[in-house]
Each structure stands twice: as structure tokens, then as C-alpha cells.
Design a protein around this motif. Structure first.
Motif, short mmCIF file in Angstrom:
data_model
loop_
_atom_site.label_atom_id
_atom_site.label_comp_id
_atom_site.label_asym_id
_atom_site.label_seq_id
_atom_site.Cartn_x
_atom_site.Cartn_y
_atom_site.Cartn_z
N VAL A 1 48.85 16.72 27.94
CA VAL A 1 47.59 16.71 27.20
C VAL A 1 47.18 18.13 26.83
O VAL A 1 47.08 19.00 27.68
CB VAL A 1 46.48 16.03 28.04
N THR A 2 46.94 18.34 25.53
CA THR A 2 46.50 19.67 25.08
C THR A 2 45.02 19.71 24.77
O THR A 2 44.47 20.78 24.53
CB THR A 2 47.29 20.10 23.84
N GLY A 3 44.37 18.56 24.76
CA GLY A 3 42.93 18.52 24.53
C GLY A 3 42.40 17.15 24.91
O GLY A 3 43.12 16.16 24.84
N GLU A 4 41.13 17.14 25.33
CA GLU A 4 40.55 15.86 25.76
C GLU A 4 39.11 15.76 25.26
O GLU A 4 38.36 16.72 25.30
CB GLU A 4 40.56 15.75 27.28
N ARG A 5 38.77 14.58 24.80
CA ARG A 5 37.36 14.22 24.56
C ARG A 5 37.10 12.96 25.36
O ARG A 5 37.85 11.98 25.23
CB ARG A 5 37.10 14.00 23.07
N ALA A 6 36.08 13.00 26.19
CA ALA A 6 35.79 11.86 27.06
C ALA A 6 34.44 11.27 26.69
O ALA A 6 33.46 11.99 26.52
CB ALA A 6 35.79 12.31 28.52
N GLU A 7 34.40 9.95 26.56
CA GLU A 7 33.15 9.24 26.27
C GLU A 7 32.88 8.22 27.36
O GLU A 7 33.54 7.17 27.41
CB GLU A 7 33.23 8.53 24.91
N PRO A 8 31.92 8.49 28.27
CA PRO A 8 31.54 7.46 29.24
C PRO A 8 30.73 6.37 28.55
O PRO A 8 30.07 6.62 27.54
CB PRO A 8 30.68 8.24 30.24
N HIS A 9 30.81 5.17 29.09
CA HIS A 9 30.11 4.03 28.49
C HIS A 9 29.22 3.36 29.52
O HIS A 9 29.55 3.32 30.70
CB HIS A 9 31.11 3.01 27.95
N ASP A 10 28.14 2.80 29.05
CA ASP A 10 27.25 2.06 29.95
C ASP A 10 27.38 0.57 29.72
O ASP A 10 26.43 -0.18 29.88
CB ASP A 10 25.79 2.51 29.77
N THR A 11 28.56 0.15 29.32
CA THR A 11 28.82 -1.26 29.03
C THR A 11 29.95 -1.77 29.91
O THR A 11 31.07 -1.96 29.44
CB THR A 11 29.17 -1.45 27.55
N LEU B 1 44.68 14.66 23.02
CA LEU B 1 45.62 15.28 22.10
C LEU B 1 46.94 15.48 22.83
O LEU B 1 46.95 16.01 23.95
CB LEU B 1 45.11 16.66 21.64
N VAL B 2 48.03 15.05 22.19
CA VAL B 2 49.36 15.32 22.74
C VAL B 2 50.21 15.91 21.62
O VAL B 2 49.91 15.72 20.43
CB VAL B 2 50.03 14.03 23.28
N ARG B 3 51.24 16.64 22.00
CA ARG B 3 52.13 17.18 20.99
C ARG B 3 52.80 16.04 20.24
O ARG B 3 53.13 15.00 20.82
CB ARG B 3 53.22 18.07 21.62
N ARG B 4 52.99 16.20 18.95
CA ARG B 4 53.66 15.17 18.16
C ARG B 4 55.05 14.90 18.77
O ARG B 4 55.77 15.84 19.10
CB ARG B 4 53.80 15.61 16.71
N GLY B 5 55.37 13.66 18.87
CA GLY B 5 56.63 13.27 19.48
C GLY B 5 56.51 12.94 20.95
O GLY B 5 57.46 12.43 21.55
#
Lengths: 241, 82
Positions: A179-189, A199-203
């Protein structure tokens, strides 16, 4: 009178033909000025259409298909949200110029990468009763969280619930090498607790999927769905109006 | 400022009502992520707020339906960026 429908911001010159957009219109590039040397070569890929596309499954798939074709032509791409448009090329260039530095930084981040989307579900509190209570968020009759304070409280509780998810740290650690980048979204559902956009390297998408499979805890209370690879929709800066 | 087509709340509701899990993923990515550009044009995306509100609830509902880990492998995704 037509409008210019925007599909993506490209970080370098396409390797081949841009192809057609969701209405069959030929796509073209609108250069982005400003932003210093880092933005050199960046351009918006757009096509002229007569009116907004309808909001339906076919139009969404056509938008995504065009973005994917563009992604295959360049190493760095920031997908535009469905429905993005400009009055004309001049308006588009004027709108993007003040954001050129932010776009350049985002393009650098996604260069050579694609996105995997991992959703984590848990029904029960973590073992040992560590999970905090998760009462329903205050909402109005339409299901809307009714104030900013309440929204923040919902987010706080969602984050707390995510922090209590058993196995999450181990899963993240196992995926970290890919993983080269992360966006995390917590949910209340519940049972949906967390969406991780990685984000991962292509391939590396298949290796990522295998790593998820290998690392996902053998627990009945933590499930996941995985989709990808996607163009890096979740790593594009928002609200460039 | 030019005013262009309007998306009605009914359109958004219909899209979500008919969505399968792969379409929900597409809605999440293409309609709630990505660079937003509205340059000297007013877009009547009036139904989109409904999608933002309901999308995670629909994912949560899908999580209740599927009893075990469910996965869509990368090779099944509609495209390859490598």
C-alpha cells in the motif's frame, strides 16, 4: 450550445488515442496552466456534449469506462466526479489554474498506482467487550444527521467502533508492503464499519487481493468485500469549482 | 452562468433501488469521489445528496445479506490498468 464534460486530469501526455466519451464525443485535452514546474504537462481530458448525461447505471458505467481508457494511456490520472463540466475550455482552464499545485501533488501521489477498495463489516462488538456502544445517530425523518455537532458525534463514534475492530491492525500491517496510500472512511451503519481505499502499484492488485485473503482473520464477526483495481477516484482532490 | 440539465431525486432513488453490489461500488467511486469541476456552469444534480445519504446504508444492508466474506476479485473488475 454544448458544454465541456470533464472525465479526468492527466499528469502526462497520453500514449495513444484518447477515444470517445459517454455520448460518443471525441475527447480532447485542455492544458492546465500555473502550479509551477510540477504541473507541467497536466491537462484535463474532456469532451463536448449537448447536455448533462442522465443519472443512470449506463451513464455511470460509460463515465467509468472513459476514465479507465484514459488511465491506460497515462501513468498519473485523477478521475473527475460524474457530472463535472465547464462552460467551455476557457472556463475550465480558469477554474483549474488556481488549483494546479494541489492537482500536481495529487498526481504525484497516484502516479503509477491504482486503487483497491476494501470494506470491512462486523456485527458483534470486539472480543472482551472492548467495543463502545453504538447507538443510532440522531437523524431527521429523511434520515439526515441533523446538525454539525451531531455529525461530529457520529464520526467520533464511528472512529471509536473502528478502533475496536479486532484484526484490523494485523490486516493493515499485512497489507502495508503493498500500500502506497490510504484513505479510510469509518461508517456509522453497522455492520459496515470501515471502507479502506488503498493505492497500490499498478500490477499489484492480484497480490493485494491475495494478501487480503491471507491476512483476513478467520473470524465470523469480521467480514470484508474487495473490489478493484479502480482508477484512483478516492485520491483526487475534491471541490475544484 | 449556463444552466444545464437537472437530475431529479427520483432518478437517484431509482438508481440506488436497482443497484447491485458492483453498481454500488461504481456509484461510490464515480459519484461521491473524484475531482469536482463546475466551471461557469450550473449543474442541477439535485438528487445526488440522496445518494450520499443512502449509499453507506445500502452497503451495510449488503453486509447483512451476505453471511460470509464476499469478494470480487480484481480480475473480475471491468478493466485492467496495469
Amino acid at each position: 450550445m454544448s458544454l465541456l464534460y470533464v472525465y479526468a486530469i492527466l499528469g502526462d501526455a497520453p500514449r495513444g488515442a484518447l477515444g470517445a466519451g459517454l455520448a460518443g464525443e471525441p475527447l480532447r485535452l485542455v492544458p492546465i496552466a500555473g502550479g509551477g514546474a510540477g504541473a507541467a504537462g497536466a491537462a484535463a481530458a474532456a469532451g463536448e456534449i449537448d447536455d448533462l448525461p442522465p443519472l443512470d447505471a449506463d451513464a455511470l458505467r460509460a463515465h467509468d469506462a472513459a476514465v479507465r481508457r484514459l488511465a491506460a494511456q497515462v501513468d498519473a490520472i485523477l478521475p473527475a466526479r460524474f457530472g463535472s463540466a465547464a462552460r467551455d475550455a476557457g472556463a475550465l482552464a480558469r477554474a483549474l489554474e488556481p488549483t494546479a499545485e494541489a492537482l500536481a501533488a495529487a498526481l504525484a501521489r497516484v502516479r503509477g498506482c491504482e486503487q483497491m477498495t476494501l470494506r470491512l463489516y462486523a456485527d458483534a462488538p470486539a472480543a472482551g467487550g472492548a467495543a463502545p456502544p453504538f447507538p443510532a445517530a440522531p437523524r431527521d425523518v429523511a434520515g439526515t444527521v441533523t446538525s454539525g455537532t451531531q455529525y461530529l458525534e457520529v464520526r467520533r463514534r464511528a472512529r471509536a467502533a473502528v478502533a475496536a475492530l479486532a484484526g484490523l491492525d494485523a490486516l493493515r500491517a499485512a497489507l502495508a508492503p503493498l500500500v502506497t496510500g490510504e484513505r479510510a472512511e469509518p461508517h456509522d451503519t453497522p455492520p459496515l464499519r470501515l471502507t479502506l481505499y488503498h493505492l497500490v502499484r499498478r500490477g499489484n492488485a492480484q497480490a493485494y487481493a491475495e494478501a487480503v485473503r491471507a491476512a483476513a482473520p478467520e473470524r465470523s464477526d469480521l467480514r470484508y468485500t474487495l473490489s478493484g483495481p479502480w482508477p484512483p477516484y478516492a485520491f483526487a482532490p475534491e471541490a475544484l469549482t | 452562468m449556463r444552466r444545464v440539465g437537472r437530475v431529479r431525486r427520483d432518478d437517484a432513488a431509482r438508481l440506488l433501488a436497482e443497484a447491485d453490489s458492483s453498481l454500488l461500488d461504481l456509484v461510490d467511486h464515480a459519484l461521491s469521489k473524484g475531482v469536482v469541476v463546475q466551471a461557469e456552469v450550473w449543474l442541477g444534480l439535485g438528487g445526488v445528496d440522496l445518494i450520499y445519504l443512502r449509499l453507506t446504508a445500502l452497503f451495510a444492508a449488503a453486509g447483512r445479506i451476505f453471511s460470509g466474506a464476499r469478494e470480487r476479485a480484481p480480475e473480475e473488475a471491468p478493466g485492467d490498468l496495469s
